[in-house]
Design a protein around this motif. Structure first.
Motif, PDB file in Angstrom:
ATOM      1  N   GLN A  19       0.832  -1.207   0.000  1.00 39.84           N
ATOM      2  CA  GLN A  19       0.000   0.000   0.000  1.00 39.84           C
ATOM      3  C   GLN A  19       0.866   1.256   0.000  1.00 39.84           C
ATOM      4  O   GLN A  19       0.579   2.226  -0.700  1.00 39.84           O
ATOM      5  CB  GLN A  19      -0.942  -0.001   1.203  1.00 39.84           C
ATOM      6  CG  GLN A  19      -2.035  -1.040   1.103  1.00 39.84           C
ATOM      7  CD  GLN A  19      -2.898  -1.094   2.352  1.00 39.84           C
ATOM      8  OE1 GLN A  19      -2.744  -0.313   3.279  1.00 39.84           O
ATOM      9  NE2 GLN A  19      -3.829  -2.042   2.365  1.00 39.84           N
ATOM     10  N   LEU A  20       1.930   1.249   0.780  1.00 43.22           N
ATOM     11  CA  LEU A  20       2.826   2.404   0.809  1.00 43.22           C
ATOM     12  C   LEU A  20       3.511   2.595  -0.540  1.00 43.22           C
ATOM     13  O   LEU A  20       3.687   3.728  -0.995  1.00 43.22           O
ATOM     14  CB  LEU A  20       3.869   2.248   1.917  1.00 43.22           C
ATOM     15  CG  LEU A  20       3.332   2.445   3.328  1.00 43.22           C
ATOM     16  CD1 LEU A  20       4.333   1.939   4.354  1.00 43.22           C
ATOM     17  CD2 LEU A  20       2.988   3.905   3.583  1.00 43.22           C
ATOM     18  N   TYR A  21       3.883   1.517  -1.168  1.00 42.40           N
ATOM     19  CA  TYR A  21       4.552   1.618  -2.465  1.00 42.40           C
ATOM     20  C   TYR A  21       3.629   2.237  -3.515  1.00 42.40           C
ATOM     21  O   TYR A  21       4.063   2.988  -4.361  1.00 42.40           O
ATOM     22  CB  TYR A  21       5.030   0.237  -2.916  1.00 42.40           C
ATOM     23  CG  TYR A  21       6.053   0.313  -4.011  1.00 42.40           C
ATOM     24  CD1 TYR A  21       7.383   0.598  -3.721  1.00 42.40           C
ATOM     25  CD2 TYR A  21       5.693   0.129  -5.337  1.00 42.40           C
ATOM     26  CE1 TYR A  21       8.326   0.692  -4.719  1.00 42.40           C
ATOM     27  CE2 TYR A  21       6.627   0.219  -6.347  1.00 42.40           C
ATOM     28  CZ  TYR A  21       7.942   0.503  -6.035  1.00 42.40           C
ATOM     29  OH  TYR A  21       8.877   0.601  -7.031  1.00 42.40           O
ATOM     30  N   GLY A  22       2.341   1.954  -3.400  1.00 38.10           N
ATOM     31  CA  GLY A  22       1.362   2.531  -4.326  1.00 38.10           C
ATOM     32  C   GLY A  22       0.486   3.564  -3.644  1.00 38.10           C
ATOM     33  O   GLY A  22      -0.702   3.705  -3.954  1.00 38.10           O
ATOM     34  N   ILE A  23       1.047   4.318  -2.727  1.00 35.60           N
ATOM     35  CA  ILE A  23       0.306   5.224  -1.853  1.00 35.60           C
ATOM     36  C   ILE A  23      -0.558   6.225  -2.614  1.00 35.60           C
ATOM     37  O   ILE A  23      -1.628   6.614  -2.151  1.00 35.60           O
ATOM     38  CB  ILE A  23       1.259   5.949  -0.871  1.00 35.60           C
ATOM     39  CG1 ILE A  23       0.470   6.557   0.287  1.00 35.60           C
ATOM     40  CG2 ILE A  23       2.123   6.970  -1.596  1.00 35.60           C
ATOM     41  CD1 ILE A  23       1.339   7.003   1.442  1.00 35.60           C
ATOM     42  N   GLU A  24      -0.109   6.626  -3.792  1.00 32.37           N
ATOM     43  CA  GLU A  24      -0.871   7.629  -4.545  1.00 32.37           C
ATOM     44  C   GLU A  24      -2.199   7.082  -5.060  1.00 32.37           C
ATOM     45  O   GLU A  24      -3.042   7.831  -5.523  1.00 32.37           O
ATOM     46  CB  GLU A  24      -0.022   8.203  -5.691  1.00 32.37           C
ATOM     47  CG  GLU A  24       0.251   7.233  -6.829  1.00 32.37           C
ATOM     48  CD  GLU A  24       1.453   6.332  -6.591  1.00 32.37           C
ATOM     49  OE1 GLU A  24       1.931   5.741  -7.567  1.00 32.37           O
ATOM     50  OE2 GLU A  24       1.917   6.192  -5.442  1.00 32.37           O
ATOM     51  N   HIS A  25      -2.419   5.777  -4.949  1.00 28.75           N
ATOM     52  CA  HIS A  25      -3.638   5.155  -5.464  1.00 28.75           C
ATOM     53  C   HIS A  25      -4.557   4.623  -4.366  1.00 28.75           C
ATOM     54  O   HIS A  25      -5.559   3.971  -4.676  1.00 28.75           O
ATOM     55  CB  HIS A  25      -3.275   3.989  -6.398  1.00 28.75           C
ATOM     56  CG  HIS A  25      -2.359   4.386  -7.494  1.00 28.75           C
ATOM     57  ND1 HIS A  25      -2.742   5.201  -8.535  1.00 28.75           N
ATOM     58  CD2 HIS A  25      -1.043   4.101  -7.691  1.00 28.75           C
ATOM     59  CE1 HIS A  25      -1.717   5.390  -9.341  1.00 28.75           C
ATOM     60  NE2 HIS A  25      -0.672   4.739  -8.856  1.00 28.75           N
ATOM     61  N   ILE A  26      -4.225   4.861  -3.120  1.00 28.07           N
ATOM     62  CA  ILE A  26      -5.037   4.290  -2.041  1.00 28.07           C
ATOM     63  C   ILE A  26      -5.594   5.377  -1.133  1.00 28.07           C
ATOM     64  O   ILE A  26      -5.215   6.535  -1.214  1.00 28.07           O
ATOM     65  CB  ILE A  26      -4.223   3.267  -1.211  1.00 28.07           C
ATOM     66  CG1 ILE A  26      -3.085   3.970  -0.476  1.00 28.07           C
ATOM     67  CG2 ILE A  26      -3.675   2.146  -2.064  1.00 28.07           C
ATOM     68  CD1 ILE A  26      -2.616   3.203   0.704  1.00 28.07           C
ATOM     69  N   ASP A  27      -6.483   4.967  -0.249  1.00 25.71           N
ATOM     70  CA  ASP A  27      -7.124   5.856   0.707  1.00 25.71           C
ATOM     71  C   ASP A  27      -6.197   6.080   1.903  1.00 25.71           C
ATOM     72  O   ASP A  27      -5.903   5.146   2.651  1.00 25.71           O
ATOM     73  CB  ASP A  27      -8.447   5.216   1.156  1.00 25.71           C
ATOM     74  CG  ASP A  27      -9.174   6.043   2.182  1.00 25.71           C
ATOM     75  OD1 ASP A  27      -9.269   7.266   1.987  1.00 25.71           O
ATOM     76  OD2 ASP A  27      -9.636   5.453   3.180  1.00 25.71           O
TER      77      ASP A  27
END
Length: 195
Positions: free
Chosen positions: A99-107
């Motif tokens: 989730q942190l690696y794709g942080i720009e796409h998560i809530d």
């Protein structure tokens, strides 16, 4: 490591019922190896089928009979063979890190809630390990030394994760995130919000 090896370690301590093994996992071995009670009972049967354990039915009055498992000589040999094999290094596999690696796409609010829950879990485990290691300090047996060493690395793990959660939560506070470049709020109704 397999669950069977962890159960053999428990049985090497003393003969135990499936319930006793499950309790020991909940209190001790479970710090390092998680298993559901149903898995433990299933694996005890497999150990018995392999000849690595045997069971004895203990008569009890007013309660169901108790089935107690003991390790066999073959089970001790299997445990020794396993201990001579190089232990596999566990690969890092963690949803939070993805989730942190794709942080720009998560809530972000959901991520902060997850981090708070993770922080609480690591703090709880840290407190448990600290209490256990105090009981082992100044131990005089090889068993005490082994358990103390295992708990020392567990303490490091839990402490580092807890402290990392502190840092991550501070950096992901809404005010801190607002100062970052390229933060685009997710549209209401098209998913969740980024704050």
């Amino acid at each position: 490591m397999s669950l069977q090896n962890a159960i053999l370690v428990a049985l090497a301590e003393s003969p135990q019922s499936g319930y006793d093994v499950a309790k020991q996992f909940d209190k001790n071995v479970g710090f390092f190896w998680r298993a559901r009670h149903s898995q433990i009972y299933r694996e005890l049967g497999k150990l018995k089928d392999k000849g690595w354990a045997f069971s004895e039915e203990i008569q009890q009055s007013g309660k169901p009979n108790r089935i107690v498992f003991s390790i066999t000589n073959e089970g001790h040999e299997a445990l020794l063979r396993w201990s001579r094999e190089p232990a596999a290094v566990q690969e890092l596999k963690d949803d939070v890190l993805v989730q942190l690696y794709g942080i720009e796409h998560i809530d972000l609010a959901g991520l902060r809630r997850t981090l708070l829950a993770r922080q609480e879990r690591h703090r709880d485990h840290l407190a448990q390990y600290e209490a256990k290691i105090k009981l082992l300090k100044n131990g005089t047996t090889l068993k005490d030394t082994g358990r103390e060493l295992a708990l020392e690395v567990a303490l490091i793990y839990e402490r580092e994760w807890s402290e990392w959660c502190d840092r991550a939560l501070a950096r992901l506070e809404p005010a801190a995130v607002a100062q970052l470049d390229n933060v685009v709020p997710i549209m209401q109704g098209a998913g969740s919000t980024k704050t």
